[in-house]
Design an enzyme around this catalytic site. Sequence first.
Site, PDB file in Angstrom:
ATOM      1  N   CYS A 170       5.956   0.267   7.599  1.00  0.00           N
ATOM      2  CA  CYS A 170       5.597   1.427   6.774  1.00  0.00           C
ATOM      3  C   CYS A 170       6.805   1.820   5.937  1.00  0.00           C
ATOM      4  O   CYS A 170       7.909   1.941   6.488  1.00  0.00           O
ATOM      5  CB  CYS A 170       5.182   2.578   7.691  1.00  0.00           C
ATOM      6  SG  CYS A 170       4.715   4.065   6.784  1.00  0.00           S
ATOM      7  N   LEU A 171       6.602   2.011   4.635  1.00  0.00           N
ATOM      8  CA  LEU A 171       7.726   2.376   3.760  1.00  0.00           C
ATOM      9  C   LEU A 171       8.349   3.710   4.175  1.00  0.00           C
ATOM     10  O   LEU A 171       9.505   3.963   3.878  1.00  0.00           O
ATOM     11  CB  LEU A 171       7.268   2.452   2.296  1.00  0.00           C
ATOM     12  CG  LEU A 171       6.827   1.134   1.642  1.00  0.00           C
ATOM     13  CD1 LEU A 171       6.282   1.388   0.243  1.00  0.00           C
ATOM     14  CD2 LEU A 171       7.968   0.132   1.592  1.00  0.00           C
ATOM     15  N   GLN A 190       3.207   9.999   1.007  1.00  0.00           N
ATOM     16  CA  GLN A 190       4.483   9.264   1.066  1.00  0.00           C
ATOM     17  C   GLN A 190       5.356   9.521  -0.156  1.00  0.00           C
ATOM     18  O   GLN A 190       6.525   9.135  -0.176  1.00  0.00           O
ATOM     19  CB  GLN A 190       4.222   7.757   1.191  1.00  0.00           C
ATOM     20  CG  GLN A 190       3.554   7.379   2.497  1.00  0.00           C
ATOM     21  CD  GLN A 190       3.403   5.877   2.594  1.00  0.00           C
ATOM     22  OE1 GLN A 190       2.455   5.307   2.079  1.00  0.00           O
ATOM     23  NE2 GLN A 190       4.366   5.221   3.226  1.00  0.00           N
ATOM     24  N   HIS A 202      -2.535   7.770   6.809  1.00  0.00           N
ATOM     25  CA  HIS A 202      -1.537   8.638   6.157  1.00  0.00           C
ATOM     26  C   HIS A 202      -2.185   9.913   5.620  1.00  0.00           C
ATOM     27  O   HIS A 202      -1.593  10.989   5.680  1.00  0.00           O
ATOM     28  CB  HIS A 202      -0.870   7.913   4.978  1.00  0.00           C
ATOM     29  CG  HIS A 202       0.326   7.095   5.346  1.00  0.00           C
ATOM     30  ND1 HIS A 202       1.453   7.635   5.924  1.00  0.00           N
ATOM     31  CD2 HIS A 202       0.586   5.773   5.195  1.00  0.00           C
ATOM     32  CE1 HIS A 202       2.354   6.670   6.120  1.00  0.00           C
ATOM     33  NE2 HIS A 202       1.847   5.534   5.696  1.00  0.00           N
ATOM     34  N   GLY A 231       0.854  -1.187   0.000  1.00  0.00           N
ATOM     35  CA  GLY A 231       0.000   0.000   0.000  1.00  0.00           C
ATOM     36  C   GLY A 231       0.886   1.232   0.000  1.00  0.00           C
ATOM     37  O   GLY A 231       2.017   1.182   0.497  1.00  0.00           O
ATOM     38  N   HIS A 258      -4.459   1.739   7.427  1.00  0.00           N
ATOM     39  CA  HIS A 258      -3.107   2.306   7.500  1.00  0.00           C
ATOM     40  C   HIS A 258      -2.974   3.475   6.512  1.00  0.00           C
ATOM     41  O   HIS A 258      -2.461   4.549   6.865  1.00  0.00           O
ATOM     42  CB  HIS A 258      -2.103   1.187   7.176  1.00  0.00           C
ATOM     43  CG  HIS A 258      -0.662   1.598   7.161  1.00  0.00           C
ATOM     44  ND1 HIS A 258       0.270   1.066   8.023  1.00  0.00           N
ATOM     45  CD2 HIS A 258       0.023   2.483   6.385  1.00  0.00           C
ATOM     46  CE1 HIS A 258       1.461   1.614   7.776  1.00  0.00           C
ATOM     47  NE2 HIS A 258       1.335   2.468   6.787  1.00  0.00           N
ATOM     48  N   GLU A 259      -3.463   3.263   5.274  1.00  0.00           N
ATOM     49  CA  GLU A 259      -3.290   4.300   4.241  1.00  0.00           C
ATOM     50  C   GLU A 259      -4.180   5.514   4.498  1.00  0.00           C
ATOM     51  O   GLU A 259      -3.760   6.644   4.270  1.00  0.00           O
ATOM     52  CB  GLU A 259      -3.544   3.714   2.842  1.00  0.00           C
ATOM     53  CG  GLU A 259      -2.661   2.524   2.465  1.00  0.00           C
ATOM     54  CD  GLU A 259      -1.168   2.723   2.676  1.00  0.00           C
ATOM     55  OE1 GLU A 259      -0.691   3.876   2.614  1.00  0.00           O
ATOM     56  OE2 GLU A 259      -0.474   1.724   2.927  1.00  0.00           O
TER      57      GLU A 259
HETATM   58 ZN   LIG Z   1       2.722   3.705   5.862  1.00  0.00          ZN
END
Ligand SMILES: [Zn+2]
Length: 180
Positions: A101-102, A60, A147, A55, A143-144
């Site tokens: 998380c990236l 991000q 963000h 995701g 999660h997204e």
């Molecule tokens: Zn993340």
Amino acid sequence: MNTKDENHPTSRLEIVKYPDPRLREKCRSVEKIDDQVVSLIKQMFETMYSSGGVGLAAPQVGSSLRVFIANPTAEPGKEEKVCINPEIINSEGSLMAQEGCLSIPGLVCKIKRSQRVILRAINLDGEEFTQDAEELLARIFQHEIDHLDGILISDKMSTVDKIANRKLLKELEEQYADNH
Ligand SMILES: [Zn+2]
């Protein structure tokens, strides 16, 4: 995992990392799905696949639009979701599981999420859809969306995980300070 096609120029974007303040913005709704939005989403998929993610949310990659993409299989072309102006309209149950998380490389922590959610969003063709999701996909959606509201897993992790990951977060903060 690496899915980069060497025959095509890569349009991978740089991933914004913790504690960059761009990750803390409340994103704004997409008014119109124009070429810029389409191109952003295409680049987000390339970035997500080349980073091995399931995701990725627009902040991000430095955009403050309410857009995220997801693919629980991490395999290009399969089960790709584009979610524009997403909202969770119903949720049920709760489940604790590990997340990463990236934007916070190295962090793995347990986060409590709803077990099942119904998401409403707009797709790339501008059509509204709802999706009933459970387990991993439900977790990715939550999660997204976090963000898009400037919320990170480091805000939500348990006290134990906070202590365990204090050094990692401090190192990322120092790296950021050195580069800015
Ligand atoms: Zn993340």
